[in-house]
Design a protein around this motif. Structure first.
Motif, PDB file in Angstrom:
ATOM      1  N   VAL A  21      -4.167  11.915   5.202  1.00 42.68           N
ATOM      2  CA  VAL A  21      -4.078  10.965   4.058  1.00 42.68           C
ATOM      3  C   VAL A  21      -4.760  11.598   3.229  1.00 42.68           C
ATOM      4  N   ARG A  54      -4.771   4.020   7.999  1.00 40.23           N
ATOM      5  CA  ARG A  54      -4.569   5.349   7.956  1.00 40.23           C
ATOM      6  C   ARG A  54      -3.900   5.969   9.310  1.00 40.23           C
ATOM      7  N   LEU A  99      -8.291   3.443   2.602  1.00 43.28           N
ATOM      8  CA  LEU A  99      -7.614   2.592   3.768  1.00 43.28           C
ATOM      9  C   LEU A  99      -8.291   2.268   4.966  1.00 43.28           C
ATOM     10  N   ILE A 102       0.774  -1.166   0.089  1.00 42.59           N
ATOM     11  CA  ILE A 102       0.189   0.014  -0.112  1.00 42.59           C
ATOM     12  C   ILE A 102       0.784   1.156  -0.001  1.00 42.59           C
ATOM     13  N   SER A 119      -4.200   7.183  -1.478  1.00 45.33           N
ATOM     14  CA  SER A 119      -3.798   5.842  -1.352  1.00 45.33           C
ATOM     15  C   SER A 119      -4.203   4.791  -2.452  1.00 45.33           C
ATOM     16  N   ALA A 149      -0.262   5.251   8.732  1.00 42.28           N
ATOM     17  CA  ALA A 149       0.531   6.099   7.802  1.00 42.28           C
ATOM     18  C   ALA A 149       0.896   7.713   8.546  1.00 42.28           C
ATOM     19  N   CYS A 169       0.642   5.460   0.016  1.00 47.21           N
ATOM     20  CA  CYS A 169      -0.172   6.392   0.643  1.00 47.21           C
ATOM     21  C   CYS A 169       0.632   8.011   0.656  1.00 47.21           C
TER      22      CYS A 169
END
Length: 74
Positions: A12, A45, A40, A3, A15, A48, A5
């Motif tokens: 975020v 989330r 996400l 993944i 993504s 990230a 992002c």
């Protein structure tokens, strides 16, 4: 599968899920991988955003892989 992002100012904003071809373990698009837009999970989330904050970056590209322990960034 991994993944990717984009985090801007602790949000975020984009993504994607990247998948490599069967014979390739890397998901690089220039090596024949594919990408698709995804939403996400709340845990992804949070991971990230925490990764970007840990590096002190207001703008960051964060890559993650899923594991039995949840999303892991690398």
């Amino acid at each position: 599968m991994d993944i990717g992002c984009l985090v801007i100012d602790s949000k975020v904003v984009a993504s994607i899920k990247r998948q490599g071809p069967e014979e390739e373990f890397r998901s690089n698009l220039h090596r024949g991988g594919t990408a698709e837009k995804i939403q996400l999970t709340p845990q992804e989330r949070t991971t990230a955003i925490r990764a970007a904050k840990a590096m002190g970056l207001p703008i960051a590209g964060v890559d993650m892989v899923s594991s039995h322990r949840g999303p892991q960034n690398y």
